[in-house]
Design a protein around this motif. Structure first.
Motif, PDB file in Angstrom:
ATOM      1  N   THR A  68      -3.939  -5.405   8.777  1.00 44.92           N
ATOM      2  CA  THR A  68      -4.008  -4.983   7.368  1.00 44.92           C
ATOM      3  C   THR A  68      -4.889  -3.742   7.232  1.00 44.92           C
ATOM      4  OG1 THR A  68      -3.636  -7.198   6.510  1.00 44.92           O
ATOM      5  CG2 THR A  68      -4.822  -5.681   5.072  1.00 44.92           C
ATOM      6  N   ASP A 198       3.009  -5.591   4.452  1.00 49.19           N
ATOM      7  CA  ASP A 198       1.940  -6.401   5.033  1.00 49.19           C
ATOM      8  C   ASP A 198       2.257  -7.886   4.845  1.00 49.19           C
ATOM      9  OD1 ASP A 198      -0.324  -7.322   6.200  1.00 49.19           O
ATOM     10  OD2 ASP A 198      -1.725  -6.479   4.728  1.00 49.19           O
ATOM     11  N   GLU A 199       2.823  -8.493   5.860  1.00 50.20           N
ATOM     12  CA  GLU A 199       3.211  -9.916   5.826  1.00 50.20           C
ATOM     13  C   GLU A 199       3.943 -10.251   4.519  1.00 50.20           C
ATOM     14  OE1 GLU A 199       0.709 -12.883   7.405  1.00 50.20           O
ATOM     15  OE2 GLU A 199      -0.673 -11.463   8.324  1.00 50.20           O
TER      16      GLU A 199
HETATM   17 MG   LIG Z   1      -3.628  -9.041   7.303  1.00 45.63          MG
END
Ligand SMILES: [Mg+2]
Ligand SMILES: Nc1ncnc2c1ncn2[C@@H]1O[C@H](COP(=O)(O)OP(=O)(O)O)[C@@H](O)[C@H]1O
Length: 295
Positions: A68, A198-199
């Motif tokens: 991240t 991000d995910e």
């Molecule tokens: Mg992360």
């Protein structure tokens, strides 16, 4: 040290890399030795990454490895402490003049950030706005696009993500998968050069993951350049051109998905993938148990 323009730091390295960082053949993202610390703890310890135009790069790695943070550095939500990042030939966050780096102004930073779309784990839609308003907001406010034009484009984008029938729905009236697809449409409305994910599916119920991954697959097929942090190994294997495995702030291993996922060379990659597989299995078992209790 002799500070002539030829060898003044950092122009000695950056002049050499400038030829590689701009032009149609150059990578869209060129990150060199990126470092980032929080309160004295090194979180990124020298990350190198190239992303070619139209390429999908999947970033894998255990929680806390810095994935991240790295995306946030590319998008200037964090300032880096060392190294350089170029996006489409532009040095991120800095201007180089006479061999010295100067911080960009807030306005220049905002201009650079406009070209990068980001989709987060949590959808972060404006709760008081409809799907359509969520998608038109930034083009109207930030780019000065006319309302009518922004709305026409938003309708197209909502159709593209399979939500052509939901322009008037508020986020609370949509499932997590639908909200995430609105978030993708919202990012696309700015016509980004690069999309960072991000995910994007890790906060979703398992049955909603597929619809979001499908939209991302389509986007990849249309040639969007994407960096995707994900634990969805099937997606990484099928869609990624390049896979990067990070652990503890370094790139441990990278390459084609069939190599990194199919035949990892490093113990850390192997144990991570094994853990992912057993978590997948447990999730499937849980679902099967829940299903059998439903009957
Ligand atoms: Mg992360
Ligand atoms: N704003 C912050 N302040 C302090 N520590 C942070 C901050 N953001 C991230 N970290 C730390 O940096 C490390 C990497 O975090 P992160 O980039 O979120 O990893 P990942 O996304 O791979 O799980 C973690 O140890 C996290 O606690």
């Amino acid at each position: 040290m002799d500070q002539t323009p030829e060898n003044a730091t950092p122009s000695a390295t950056s002049t050499a890399s400038r030829t590689r960082t701009s032009g149609p053949e150059a990578p869209l993202v060129h990150a060199v030795n990126v470092m980032k610390s929080f309160h004295g703890t090194e979180v990124l310890k020298g990350i190198d990454l190239d992303v070619q135009r139209g390429e999908v790069v999947c970033l894998l790695g255990p929680s806390g490895s810095g994935k991240t943070t790295f995306l946030r550095c590319i998008n200037q939500l964090e300032a880096i402490d060392g190294g350089r990042i170029w996006v489409d030939g532009d040095l991120v966050g800095y201007r180089e003049k006479d061999g010295h780096l100067h911080h960009l102004t807030d306005k220049e930073v905002a201009t650079q950030r406009r070209d990068i779309g980001m989709v987060f784990q949590r959808f972060n839609l404006f709760p008081h706005m409809t799907a359509l308003q969520n998608v038109t907001e930034a083009p109207i406010q930030v780019k000065g696009v006319g309302r009518k034009q922004a709305q026409e484009r938003a309708v197209q984008l909502l159709e593209q993500v399979g939500l052509g029938d939901k322009p008037s729905a508020y986020p609370a009236q949509l499932s997590g998968g639908q909200q995430q697809r609105v978030a993708i449409a919202r990012a696309l409305a700015m016509d980004p050069k690069l999309m960072l994910f991000d995910e994007p599916t890790s906060a979703l119920d398992p049955e909603l993951v597929g619809e979001v991954l499908r939209v991302m697959r389509d986007l990849a097929q249309q040639g969007m350049t994407m960096i995707v942090v994900t634990h969805e190994m099937g997606f990484a294997r099928d869609v990624a051109d390049h896979v990067v495995f990070m652990d503890a702030g370094v790139v441990v291993e990278e390459g084609k998905p069939q190599d990194v996922i199919g035949n990892p060379q490093h113990e850390r990659t192997r144990s991570f993938l094994q853990r992912m597989r057993s978590e997948d299995r447990e999730a499937r078992d849980d679902e099967a148990r829940a299903d059998s209790q439903d009957v």
